[in-house]
Scaffold this motif. Structure first.
Motif, PDB file in Angstrom:
ATOM      1  N   SER A   1      21.834 -11.910   3.678  1.00 44.81           N
ATOM      2  CA  SER A   1      21.612 -13.347   3.511  1.00 44.81           C
ATOM      3  C   SER A   1      22.417 -13.918   2.345  1.00 44.81           C
ATOM      4  N   VAL A   2      22.838 -13.059   1.427  1.00 43.69           N
ATOM      5  CA  VAL A   2      23.577 -13.501   0.240  1.00 43.69           C
ATOM      6  C   VAL A   2      25.086 -13.436   0.460  1.00 43.69           C
ATOM      7  N   VAL A   3      25.549 -12.343   1.055  1.00 43.96           N
ATOM      8  CA  VAL A   3      27.000 -12.122   1.167  1.00 43.96           C
ATOM      9  C   VAL A   3      27.608 -12.688   2.444  1.00 43.96           C
ATOM     10  N   GLY A   4      26.770 -13.079   3.405  1.00 45.56           N
ATOM     11  CA  GLY A   4      27.300 -13.636   4.650  1.00 45.56           C
ATOM     12  C   GLY A   4      28.212 -12.660   5.361  1.00 45.56           C
ATOM     13  N   GLU A   5      29.437 -13.104   5.671  1.00 50.85           N
ATOM     14  CA  GLU A   5      30.396 -12.272   6.397  1.00 50.85           C
ATOM     15  C   GLU A   5      31.218 -11.383   5.474  1.00 50.85           C
ATOM     16  N   ASN A   6      30.942 -11.389   4.182  1.00 52.29           N
ATOM     17  CA  ASN A   6      31.811 -10.682   3.234  1.00 52.29           C
ATOM     18  C   ASN A   6      31.493  -9.203   3.065  1.00 52.29           C
ATOM     19  N   GLY A   7      30.375  -8.762   3.639  1.00 57.41           N
ATOM     20  CA  GLY A   7      30.062  -7.341   3.590  1.00 57.41           C
ATOM     21  C   GLY A   7      30.060  -6.777   2.191  1.00 57.41           C
ATOM     22  N   ILE A   8      30.804  -5.685   2.005  1.00 54.94           N
ATOM     23  CA  ILE A   8      30.815  -4.966   0.733  1.00 54.94           C
ATOM     24  C   ILE A   8      31.781  -5.575  -0.277  1.00 54.94           C
ATOM     25  N   GLN A   9      32.577  -6.548   0.118  1.00 52.52           N
ATOM     26  CA  GLN A   9      33.636  -7.074  -0.755  1.00 52.52           C
ATOM     27  C   GLN A   9      33.127  -7.599  -2.101  1.00 52.52           C
ATOM     28  N   PRO A  10      32.014  -8.333  -2.156  1.00 46.84           N
ATOM     29  CA  PRO A  10      31.538  -8.799  -3.469  1.00 46.84           C
ATOM     30  C   PRO A  10      31.217  -7.652  -4.434  1.00 46.84           C
ATOM     31  N   LEU A  11      30.737  -6.526  -3.918  1.00 46.43           N
ATOM     32  CA  LEU A  11      30.438  -5.397  -4.801  1.00 46.43           C
ATOM     33  C   LEU A  11      31.722  -4.767  -5.330  1.00 46.43           C
ATOM     34  N   LEU A  12      32.741  -4.689  -4.483  1.00 41.02           N
ATOM     35  CA  LEU A  12      34.034  -4.196  -4.972  1.00 41.02           C
ATOM     36  C   LEU A  12      34.548  -5.082  -6.106  1.00 41.02           C
ATOM     37  N   ARG A  13      34.384  -6.384  -5.956  1.00 41.03           N
ATOM     38  CA  ARG A  13      34.807  -7.313  -6.998  1.00 41.03           C
ATOM     39  C   ARG A  13      33.935  -7.148  -8.247  1.00 41.03           C
TER      40      ARG A  13
ATOM     41  N   ASP B   1      25.477  -1.880   4.515  1.00 43.35           N
ATOM     42  CA  ASP B   1      24.549  -0.765   4.591  1.00 43.35           C
ATOM     43  C   ASP B   1      24.329  -0.163   3.210  1.00 43.35           C
ATOM     44  N   LEU B   2      23.116   0.313   2.962  1.00 48.08           N
ATOM     45  CA  LEU B   2      22.782   0.874   1.651  1.00 48.08           C
ATOM     46  C   LEU B   2      23.667   2.063   1.295  1.00 48.08           C
ATOM     47  N   ASP B   3      24.032   2.869   2.277  1.00 45.13           N
ATOM     48  CA  ASP B   3      24.903   4.015   1.981  1.00 45.13           C
ATOM     49  C   ASP B   3      26.237   3.539   1.412  1.00 45.13           C
ATOM     50  N   GLU B   4      26.775   2.476   1.991  1.00 42.31           N
ATOM     51  CA  GLU B   4      28.045   1.925   1.536  1.00 42.31           C
ATOM     52  C   GLU B   4      27.925   1.403   0.106  1.00 42.31           C
ATOM     53  N   ILE B   5      26.786   0.761  -0.186  1.00 42.24           N
ATOM     54  CA  ILE B   5      26.537   0.261  -1.545  1.00 42.24           C
ATOM     55  C   ILE B   5      26.404   1.418  -2.525  1.00 42.24           C
ATOM     56  N   ALA B   6      25.534   2.377  -2.205  1.00 37.86           N
ATOM     57  CA  ALA B   6      25.220   3.461  -3.129  1.00 37.86           C
ATOM     58  C   ALA B   6      26.451   4.280  -3.481  1.00 37.86           C
ATOM     59  N   ASP B   7      27.333   4.494  -2.508  1.00 33.45           N
ATOM     60  CA  ASP B   7      28.502   5.331  -2.762  1.00 33.45           C
ATOM     61  C   ASP B   7      29.511   4.682  -3.708  1.00 33.45           C
ATOM     62  N   LEU B   8      29.376   3.370  -3.955  1.00 32.77           N
ATOM     63  CA  LEU B   8      30.267   2.679  -4.882  1.00 32.77           C
ATOM     64  C   LEU B   8      29.729   2.658  -6.316  1.00 32.77           C
ATOM     65  N   LEU B   9      28.484   3.037  -6.486  1.00 30.06           N
ATOM     66  CA  LEU B   9      27.851   2.895  -7.798  1.00 30.06           C
ATOM     67  C   LEU B   9      28.104   4.112  -8.673  1.00 30.06           C
ATOM     68  N   SER B  10      28.159   3.862  -9.970  1.00 30.46           N
ATOM     69  CA  SER B  10      28.463   4.926 -10.934  1.00 30.46           C
ATOM     70  C   SER B  10      27.393   4.973 -12.017  1.00 30.46           C
ATOM     71  N   SER B  11      27.532   5.936 -12.913  1.00 29.44           N
ATOM     72  CA  SER B  11      26.524   6.183 -13.936  1.00 29.44           C
ATOM     73  C   SER B  11      26.168   4.907 -14.704  1.00 29.44           C
ATOM     74  N   GLY B  12      24.871   4.630 -14.813  1.00 28.38           N
ATOM     75  CA  GLY B  12      24.393   3.455 -15.530  1.00 28.38           C
ATOM     76  C   GLY B  12      24.178   2.243 -14.660  1.00 28.38           C
ATOM     77  N   ASP B  13      24.772   2.212 -13.458  1.00 25.77           N
ATOM     78  CA  ASP B  13      24.508   1.105 -12.535  1.00 25.77           C
ATOM     79  C   ASP B  13      23.049   1.156 -12.098  1.00 25.77           C
TER      80      ASP B  13
END
Length: 377
Positions: free
Chosen positions: A156-168, A191-203
């Motif tokens: 509902s927040v990212v619309g059609e942008n998918g994972i792109q805002p997290l990469l930014r 998908d949560l897997d896609e989000i989680a795999d981008l996160l690093s220590s302290g996130d």
């Protein structure tokens, strides 16, 4: 001469201590000898911890969607420090900062990567809202106030942008001294897997026990492999209860597997404070007795673990030299019906009742303390 001595305070481990305060700092603990301008004797009846930190709130009063008053969700309810989680972006952060200077509660902010903050529910549907220069300049202007950044990564927040805002968001994080990054999870995509795999220590993953299909547990009730990997990398879990983001069943199953939250936070704003199911941070904390956590574990989640995760140095610990932020509370052994964000109820047997807050040595009686005439002079 101390400014304040609190005598015979009961700590979360059940032991008793005195605490002396001078110039807004903890000066001594243990069997404190000496005089003070003011003394309070808890007589071993009431509990004391480092000041409670609510690491996910919404308290920018001018926000059109999620707003509240800092002291209403802060010192009046025993919370000494609140961290606003992305209500404002670069456009309004200076105004928010100025407003908070009048609060008795200590207020910090996680800057929304969208420059408008949460003015609409879909602030990341337009990638043009993410202004790296605006974020950088805001962080430089308010380094002691902005302590991290926030990205809301649900459909509902990212619309059609998918994972792109997290990469930014990760790019912004690296360009700003690797500030803590809090990521809201909800409905997919992404998908949560896609989000989680981008996160690093302290996130920080907030809404970690939500009951939505895109949750941390598999359909069979096991922790997702991507979350296991993220935790091994040092990613942190934050409760962020809120109106729609906490499931008793998910919390119970996860905690039974040893998947405890690093931080317990409320995601409070005026509506879920008044109408529930949040009400106060103390109310949210009390729910965790019913899903397998102990008092020391619960207190850790709103004190030193919260301070460590958001780099709030000097907070969250009872030790000489630390900030004199304290919460005095009672543990009521009485039944209470708790309701989660899914509408499911659990009958609890313990409730935390905050009675007073001390911020930099200044004493505030809470709403509950006033109601029960505790510490009346």
């Amino acid at each position: 001469m101390f400014d304040l001595i609190i005598r015979r305070a009961r700590l979360a481990d059940g032991s008793l201590t005195d605490i002396a305060i001078h110039d807004g700092k903890i000066a001594a603990l243990g069997d404190v000898q000496g005089a003070a301008t003011q003394e309070r004797d808890l007589e071993g009846r009431y509990w004391l911890s480092a000041g409670w930190i609510d690491s996910h709130v919404h308290c920018y009063p001018k926000s059109p969607i999620y707003h509240d008053e800092a002291d209403r969700i802060g010192v009046w309810t025993g919370v000494t420090t609140v961290v606003d989680a992305g209500s404002t972006g670069a456009d309004d952060i200076d105004d928010f900062y100025e407003i908070t200077r009048a609060a008795s509660t200590q207020v910090y902010a996680l800057l929304n990567i969208a420059r408008t903050g949460i003015v609409t529910q879909n602030e990341l549907a337009d990638m043009n809202q993410i202004d790296k220069v605006g974020v950088r300049d805001a962080v430089k202007r308010l380094p002691g106030f902005i302590i991290g950044i926030k990205a809301r990564m649900s459909s509902s927040v990212v619309g059609e942008n998918g994972i792109q805002p997290l990469l930014r968001a990760k790019e912004i994080q690296h360009e700003n001294d690797d500030l803590p990054l809090m990521v809201h999870i909800g409905n997919n995509p992404p998908d949560l897997d896609e989000i989680a795999d981008l996160l690093s220590s302290g996130d920080i993953i907030t809404h970690c026990y939500n009951g939505k299909p895109n949750r941390v547990l598999t359909p069979s009730g096991e922790l997702r492999a991507s979350i296991t990997r993220a935790l091994q990398r040092g990613v942190r879990l934050d409760v962020g209860h809120g109106t729609a983001s906490f499931s008793f069943e998910v919390a119970r199953v996860a905690i039974a597997q040893g998947i405890l939250p690093h931080t317990i936070s409320s995601d409070i704003y005026c509506r879920n404070r008044i109408d529930g199911p949040v009400y106060t941070l103390a109310h949210v904390m009390s729910k965790f007795f019913s899903v397998g956590m102990t008092l020391p574990q619960i207190i850790d989640c709103v004190t030193h673990q919260a301070a460590d995760g958001l780099r709030l140095h000097g907070k969250g610990r009872l030790e000489p030299g630390a900030d004199a932020d304290l919460t005095i509370f009672d543990v009521k052994e009485e039944s209470c019906l708790f309701i989660d964000s899914e509408g499911q109820s659990v009958s609890g047997e313990k409730q935390l009742m905050p009675l007073a807050a001390v911020v930099a040595g200044q004493w505030f009686i809470t709403d509950e303390g006033k109601k029960h005439h505790v510490f009346d002079l």
